[in-house]
Every structure is written in structure tokens, then in C-alpha cells.
Design a protein around this motif. Structure first.
Motif, PDB file in Angstrom:
ATOM      1  N   VAL A 171       0.773  -1.188   0.055  1.00 31.15           N
ATOM      2  CA  VAL A 171      -0.204   0.121  -0.184  1.00 31.15           C
ATOM      3  C   VAL A 171       0.849   1.259  -0.065  1.00 31.15           C
ATOM      4  CG1 VAL A 171      -1.658   1.123   1.334  1.00 31.15           C
ATOM      5  CG2 VAL A 171      -1.882  -1.222   1.052  1.00 31.15           C
ATOM      6  N   TRP A 172       1.741   1.122   0.748  1.00 29.11           N
ATOM      7  CA  TRP A 172       2.724   2.370   0.917  1.00 29.11           C
ATOM      8  C   TRP A 172       3.500   2.496  -0.560  1.00 29.11           C
ATOM      9  CZ3 TRP A 172       8.018   2.752   0.151  1.00 29.11           C
ATOM     10  CH2 TRP A 172       8.514   4.166   0.417  1.00 29.11           C
TER      11      TRP A 172
ATOM     12  N   TYR B  29       2.311   1.580  -3.411  1.00 25.66           N
ATOM     13  CA  TYR B  29       1.345   2.036  -4.120  1.00 25.66           C
ATOM     14  C   TYR B  29       1.087   3.439  -4.181  1.00 25.66           C
ATOM     15  CZ  TYR B  29      -3.125   2.564  -6.526  1.00 25.66           C
ATOM     16  OH  TYR B  29      -4.188   3.073  -7.226  1.00 25.66           O
ATOM     17  N   GLU B  30       0.906   3.874  -2.827  1.00 22.91           N
ATOM     18  CA  GLU B  30       0.481   5.241  -2.662  1.00 22.91           C
ATOM     19  C   GLU B  30       1.829   6.453  -2.838  1.00 22.91           C
ATOM     20  OE1 GLU B  30      -1.301   5.377   1.117  1.00 22.91           O
ATOM     21  OE2 GLU B  30      -2.996   4.431   0.623  1.00 22.91           O
ATOM     22  N   ALA B  31       2.936   6.051  -2.352  1.00 19.39           N
ATOM     23  CA  ALA B  31       4.019   6.747  -2.364  1.00 19.39           C
ATOM     24  C   ALA B  31       4.792   6.954  -3.650  1.00 19.39           C
ATOM     25  CB  ALA B  31       4.739   6.777  -1.379  1.00 19.39           C
TER      26      ALA B  31
ATOM     27  N   THR C 219       1.538   5.650  -7.533  1.00 19.01           N
ATOM     28  CA  THR C 219       0.688   6.472  -7.849  1.00 19.01           C
ATOM     29  C   THR C 219       1.277   7.729  -8.494  1.00 19.01           C
ATOM     30  OG1 THR C 219      -0.865   5.810  -6.379  1.00 19.01           O
ATOM     31  CG2 THR C 219      -1.347   7.964  -7.172  1.00 19.01           C
ATOM     32  N   PRO C 220       2.290   8.443  -7.730  1.00 22.38           N
ATOM     33  CA  PRO C 220       3.055   9.510  -8.390  1.00 22.38           C
ATOM     34  C   PRO C 220       3.762   9.020  -9.725  1.00 22.38           C
ATOM     35  CG  PRO C 220       3.337   9.525  -6.028  1.00 22.38           C
ATOM     36  CD  PRO C 220       2.719   8.132  -6.512  1.00 22.38           C
TER      37      PRO C 220
ATOM     38  N   HIS D 250       1.168   9.059 -12.413  1.00 27.01           N
ATOM     39  CA  HIS D 250       0.603  10.068 -12.931  1.00 27.01           C
ATOM     40  C   HIS D 250       1.380  10.929 -13.772  1.00 27.01           C
ATOM     41  CE1 HIS D 250      -2.535  10.323  -9.044  1.00 27.01           C
ATOM     42  NE2 HIS D 250      -2.583   9.577 -10.047  1.00 27.01           N
TER      43      HIS D 250
END
Length: 399
Positions: free
Chosen positions: A77-78, A80-82, A85-86, A89
Motif C-alpha cells: 500500500v505504501w 502504491y500510494e507513495a 501513484t505519483p 501520474h
């Protein structure tokens, strides 16, 4: 008269005979002997599986779930989020900037204006300004000049073609070919069609009806003989094979199978009672041989020893450790303060301390000063202050 003596047994079922009564008890005994080890092994496996699930599998599952969540899910999760995902993008923006936006700009600002102003507008202008007037003029010329002349020419050509081609062909068909066809059809009907039809109707049809009647009689005779033979064969099979097999199944096999099935059910329940009794006996023996002594030792020996160790050893040691910790913290605090004071004194000795502020009387904001008379005029009740400036006061004090 006592009618209870003539009642049927409690477990009596219709169709039971002496054979059923004779085989019931031995079959149940044999089946109980066979089923009892299986039931005891089954109960042991069930108890072992429950104990394994309660003692091993559930804690292991919780530990594995926690380990999976700690080592896999939370980092994923970390990540993916940190990171992802950026990064996604950024890649999306880069792809849009490199691949999408140039083509959109090329389509919007190059191709569409080029096609619109280089092809569509000239074609529309050519259609509206050149081709449409030319088409209108050609249509008017055709309507005013060519159409009337064409109607007269078409009428003349049509009359000539009719006189040269249509009327001779119509005359040939009407006066030559149609009479010849009628004569040929009359000859064919009287010489070819009617003789075979008369032969079929007067000769072949009666002959076929006679042959059909004979074949039906022969088939009826054969069917009667065959039905008799079939009935005899069926009667023999039913009498010699089916009826004995039915009696054997109804009188022997069905009661034996029913009793064996009932014996398995009864033996399974009885084996369950025996297995539970054996299990209770083993549990009782284990409690009185192992559990009760261990409990007595724990209650009468270990608990007092533990209380003694807690009250006589652990509590004083804990208090001593707490006091030692407090003393150590106080000593460290005192040492820090001493070091800080020594550092300040050394710095003051090397550099010099800040100038000490001289004591003075607190001044009232409403007091009257030299050159400031408006406040006294505004506030008459204000107490007058000595008419001497603060600079002169400082000089006087220094002198």
C-alpha cells in the motif's frame, strides 16, 4: 382378557418374518464389532482436529495474517500510494505530452484548417458558384428544347419499330404457332396420355388392391402367431424368472439389506456412546493422574513461592531500581545544571556579561514631565512629577 399379550413388538414392521428376527441380533453384534474401532478412530480424529484448530491453526493463521499484513500489504500500500501513484501520474502526463497533445494540436491546428480552407471551401464555392448555375442552365435547355424534339422522334421511331418487328412477330405467333401447338397437344393427349391413364385405372389399380388385401391377410396371420408366441415367452419369463427373483428380493434381500442398514445406524450410535464413555474415562484418568497433581503442586507450591518471590524479592528490587533511577536522573540533572552554569561563567569571564540595568522608580504615564503639559491639562487630578528630565536624573545619580 389381557389384550397386551397379543400386541406386536414396538419395532415391528409389516413384512418382517422369522428370518428377520433371527438375523437381527447377530448382524447388529457383528456390525458393532466392525464399526466400533472406526467410530473410535473417527472421534479421536475429530477431537484431534478440533484441538489442532484451536491450539495451532488459529494462532498460526492469525500470526500469518499479521505477518502478511506487516510485510506485504502495508509495504505494498505504501509503495502504491507513495511511489506507483505519483509515477503513474507522471507517466500519464508524459504520455499525454509526448503522444496525445502533439497529434491533437496537429489535427486541430494543421489538418482541420488545411482540409477546411484548402479543400472544402474551394469545392463548396465551385459547387455553388459554377456547377449549380451550369446545371440549372442545362436543365432549362433540356426542358425547353430537347424534350419536345425527343418526344416526336421517339413516337416516330416507335411506330417504325412496331411496323417492322412487333406486328410480324405477333401475326406469326397468333396465326401459325398457336394453331400448331393446339394440334400437337390434342394429338399428344389422345395418343400418349389417355392410353396409359386408362391402363392404370382399369388394370393396375384393381390388381394392386388385390395384392394389398392378400398381404394384409398374411401379415395378420403372422402377427397373431407372433403375439401368441410372445405372450407364451413373456409368461414363461415372468413365471420362471421374475416371480422367483421378486420373492427372493422381497423375502430375503430386502429384509437383510434393511436390517444391515439399521444395524449400521444402531451400531454407529452405540459406538458413539462407547467412544464418548472411553473418552470420558481417559479424560478422568488424565485429570486424576496428571491434571490434579499438577494443579495441586501449582496451587500449594508454585503459587506461594511465586507470591513470596513477588513480595520478598521482586517488589524490593523494583522499588530499589525505581529509587536508583530517580537518584540517577537527579544526579544527571544536577550535573547538567552545573555544566551549564560553568559554561555561562566561563563565557562571562571571557567575553563579559551584559550591562546590569539600574534601578529606577516606576513612572506613571499620567505624571507631568518637562515639555509635556497637555496631559496635566487634560487630566487635572494627575499627580505632579518632579520637573527634571530622565537624562538629568541619570546624570545627577551618576554624579
Amino acid at each position: 382378557m389381557d389384550h397386551g399379550k397379543h400386541r406386536a413388538p414396538a419395532h415391528y414392521e409389516a413384512g418382517e418374518g422369522c428370518l428377520t428376527t433371527l438375523i437381527r441380533i447377530p448382524v447388529r453384534i457383528v456390525v458393532l464389532v466392525i464399526v466400533l474401532p472406526v467410530r473410535m478412530v473417527w472421534d479421536a480424529l475429530v477431537v484431534g482436529a478440533r484441538a489442532t484448530d484451536r491450539i495451532l491453526l488459529r494462532p498460526l493463521g492469525r500470526a500469518l495474517s499479521w505477518l502478511l499484513a506487516t510485510l506485504v500489504v502495508i509495504p505494498a500500500v505504501w509503495l502504491y500510494e507513495a511511489v506507483l501513484t505519483p509515477l503513474g501520474h507522471a507517466l500519464l502526463w508524459l504520455a499525454a505530452a509526448v503522444f496525445v497533445r502533439p497529434w491533437v494540436a496537429l489535427w486541430r491546428y494543421v489538418l482541420v484548417p488545411a482540409v477546411r480552407y484548402g479543400l472544402v471551401v474551394p469545392v463548396v464555392w465551385l459547387y455553388e458558384a459554377v456547377l449549380t448555375p451550369i446545371g440549372h442552365g442545362l436543365r432549362r435547355v433540356y426542358r425547353e428544347l430537347l424534350a419536345p424534339a425527343g418526344e416526336g422522334i421517339a413516337a416516330a421511331v416507335g411506330w417504325v419499330l412496331t411496323a417492322l418487328f412487333v406486328r410480324p412477330v405477333v401475326g406469326l405467333w397468333r396465326y401459325v404457332l398457336v394453331p400448331l401447338a393446339l394440334a400437337a397437344s390434342w394429338l399428344a393427349e389422345h395418343l400418349i396420355v389417355r392410353p396409359p391413364a386408362w391402363a392404370y385405372r382399369e388394370l393396375l389399380t384393381p390388381l394392386g388392391h388385390g395384392i394389398t388385401w392378400l398381404l394384409e391377410l398374411l401379415a395378420r396371420g403372422i402377427a397373431a402367431v407372433g403375439s401368441g408366441l410372445w405372450a407364451a415367452v413373456v409368461w414363461l419369463v415372468l413365471t420362471l424368472l421374475v416371480a422367483p427373483l421378486g420373492r427372493l428380493y422381497r423375502r430375503v434381500l430386502a429384509p437383510v439389506g434393511r436390517e444391515i442398514a439399521a444395524a449400521f445406524g444402531v451400531a454407529w450410535r452405540i459406538a458413539g456412546y462407547i467412544s464418548r464413555a472411553v473418552g470420558r474415562a481417559i479424560a478422568w484418568l488424565a485429570w486424576h493422574l496428571i491434571g490434579a497433581p499438577v494443579t495441586w503442586v501449582c496451587r500449594t507450591v508454585c503459587t506461594p513461592v511465586g507470591h513470596f518471590v513477588r513480595d520478598a524479592v521482586w517488589a524490593p528490587a523494583k522499588r530499589a531500581a525505581v529509587e536508583a533511577g530517580r537518584a540517577a536522573r537527579a544526579a544527571l540533572r544536577t550535573a547538567r545544571e552545573t555544566v551549564a552554569r560553568a559554561r555561562r561563567d566561563a563565557w562571562r569571564a571571557l567575553v563579559g556579561g551584559p550591562r546590569a540595568s539600574e534601578p529606577r522608580e516606576p513612572g506613571s504615564p499620567l505624571a507631568r514631565r518637562l515639555g509635556v503639559t497637555q496631559q496635566a491639562m487634560i487630566v487635572p487630578s494627575a499627580a505632579p512629577e518632579p520637573e527634571i528630565s530622565s537624562l538629568g536624573e541619570k546624570n545627577a545619580e551618576r554624579g
